[in-house]
Design an enzyme around this catalytic site. Structure first.
Site, PDB file in Angstrom:
ATOM      1  N   ASP A  12       0.830  -1.206   0.000  1.00 36.47           N
ATOM      2  CA  ASP A  12       0.000   0.000   0.000  1.00 36.47           C
ATOM      3  C   ASP A  12       0.866   1.257   0.000  1.00 36.47           C
ATOM      4  O   ASP A  12       1.967   1.247   0.538  1.00 36.47           O
ATOM      5  CB  ASP A  12      -0.900  -0.037   1.244  1.00 36.47           C
ATOM      6  CG  ASP A  12      -2.094   0.890   1.124  1.00 36.47           C
ATOM      7  OD1 ASP A  12      -2.305   1.472   0.043  1.00 36.47           O
ATOM      8  OD2 ASP A  12      -2.817   1.044   2.129  1.00 36.47           O
ATOM      9  N   TRP A  17       3.002   7.911  -2.252  1.00 35.99           N
ATOM     10  CA  TRP A  17       4.432   8.092  -2.560  1.00 35.99           C
ATOM     11  C   TRP A  17       4.581   9.030  -3.760  1.00 35.99           C
ATOM     12  O   TRP A  17       5.382   9.966  -3.730  1.00 35.99           O
ATOM     13  CB  TRP A  17       5.056   6.719  -2.852  1.00 35.99           C
ATOM     14  CG  TRP A  17       6.538   6.763  -3.114  1.00 35.99           C
ATOM     15  CD1 TRP A  17       7.535   6.620  -2.199  1.00 35.99           C
ATOM     16  CD2 TRP A  17       7.170   6.981  -4.378  1.00 35.99           C
ATOM     17  NE1 TRP A  17       8.757   6.737  -2.810  1.00 35.99           N
ATOM     18  CE2 TRP A  17       8.574   6.965  -4.152  1.00 35.99           C
ATOM     19  CE3 TRP A  17       6.711   7.192  -5.684  1.00 35.99           C
ATOM     20  CZ2 TRP A  17       9.501   7.134  -5.179  1.00 35.99           C
ATOM     21  CZ3 TRP A  17       7.644   7.375  -6.701  1.00 35.99           C
ATOM     22  CH2 TRP A  17       9.024   7.341  -6.442  1.00 35.99           C
ATOM     23  N   HIS A  29       3.097   3.364  -8.916  1.00 38.10           N
ATOM     24  CA  HIS A  29       2.943   1.936  -9.227  1.00 38.10           C
ATOM     25  C   HIS A  29       4.193   1.397  -9.929  1.00 38.10           C
ATOM     26  O   HIS A  29       4.620   0.281  -9.683  1.00 38.10           O
ATOM     27  CB  HIS A  29       1.715   1.698 -10.103  1.00 38.10           C
ATOM     28  CG  HIS A  29       0.421   2.049  -9.425  1.00 38.10           C
ATOM     29  ND1 HIS A  29       0.130   1.668  -8.134  1.00 38.10           N
ATOM     30  CD2 HIS A  29      -0.676   2.734  -9.851  1.00 38.10           C
ATOM     31  CE1 HIS A  29      -1.080   2.117  -7.800  1.00 38.10           C
ATOM     32  NE2 HIS A  29      -1.595   2.775  -8.829  1.00 38.10           N
ATOM     33  N   LEU A 124      10.595 -20.864  -4.544  1.00 34.24           N
ATOM     34  CA  LEU A 124       9.598 -19.953  -3.979  1.00 34.24           C
ATOM     35  C   LEU A 124       8.268 -20.045  -4.731  1.00 34.24           C
ATOM     36  O   LEU A 124       8.236 -20.004  -5.957  1.00 34.24           O
ATOM     37  CB  LEU A 124      10.148 -18.518  -4.069  1.00 34.24           C
ATOM     38  CG  LEU A 124       9.189 -17.388  -3.690  1.00 34.24           C
ATOM     39  CD1 LEU A 124       8.905 -17.395  -2.187  1.00 34.24           C
ATOM     40  CD2 LEU A 124       9.757 -16.026  -4.111  1.00 34.24           C
TER      41      LEU A 124
END
Ligand code: FPP
Length: 232
Positions: A12, A17, A29, A124
């Site tokens: 978030d 920002w 983004h 992962l």
């Protein structure tokens, strides 16, 4: 060090920002993608089993058309196309959870290809939640159970927590041990409501575009000092 097996992140603060830098929201983004890259690299180095990223919620469809178009029609598609071979090389298994049918066709296609390509990787597990919400997830699982009752496979009195659990997203993976939310908001915002029942919650004021290795290390340090009793 006790490491979480599964880390979930609500990324978030991209918009704030950008605002702080006097830039349009989409610039936030774009820098947020760099933090996604850094988070994946960090989890690979620490040998974390599962990383789940909340990239786009059911509610995010209500954002201005231009921003939705940028995220869905451009950014996610472009990033996936660019990054998937590198992820594959690193043994990452890529998955998406959410209402994929609502996404644009090109993105759906890239998701299917990426999932297929990386399905047998054992490193992962990278899960991206797209057009996802916790209530949608539980509703979908409930629909599935109702269908099984309707066709006579189950009786309603057979329904247990375990049977519902087997029908929610990621039921084959360990539940999140740690949820990180950036940008100072202290909410779950309809993320993995079912799966977060015993998850440790960690909130930081750092905005997602600034969330890099040091911030991630700090989150793990805090997690290590929590004592988990699972209600016992
Ligand atoms: C939250 O910031 C961020 C989003 C809704 C989009 C998340 C997308 C990325 C980080 C880009 C890349 C992701 C992947 C998986 C490739 P916000 O817009 O809610 O910020 P605000 O709360 O400050 O307005």
């Amino acid at each position: 060090m006790t490491l979480p097996r599964h880390i979930a992140i609500i990324m978030d603060g991209n918009g704030r920002w950008a605002n702080k830098q006097g830039l349009p929201r989409i610039a936030g983004h774009k820098v947020g993608v760099e933090s996604v890259r850094a988070a994946i690299k960090f989890c690979l180095a620490k040998k974390i089993e599962v990383l789940t990223l909340f990239a786009f919620s059911t509610e995010n469809w209500e954002r201005p058309k231009e921003e939705v178009g940028f995220l869905i029609g451009h950014l996610f598609t472009e990033v996936l196309g660019k990054e998937i071979s590198e992820l594959h090389k690193n043994g990452v298994q890529f998955r998406v959870i959410g209402e994929i049918e609502k996404l644009d066709k090109k993105l759906q296609q890239s998701i299917h290809e990426a999932e297929k390509l990386t399905a047998n990787n054992s490193g992962l597990k990278l899960v991206v939640a797209l057009s996802y919400s916790g209530r949608w997830d539980i509703t979908k699982a409930t629909q599935q159970l109702c269908y099984e009752v309707e066709v006579g496979k189950l009786k309603s009195s057979d329904i247990t927590i375990e049977l519902l659990n087997d029908r929610v997203s990621l039921h084959d993976l360990p539940e999140p041990d740690l949820l990180i939310r950036t940008s100072g908001e202290k909410r779950i915002s309809n993320f993995m409501l079912w799966q977060l029942a015993y998850t440790e919650l960690y909130f930081t004021d750092i905005l997602w575009p600034d969330f890099r290795e040091d911030a991630f290390t700090e989150a793990l340090n805090v997690y290590e000092n929590r004592s988990r009793r699972f209600g016992k």
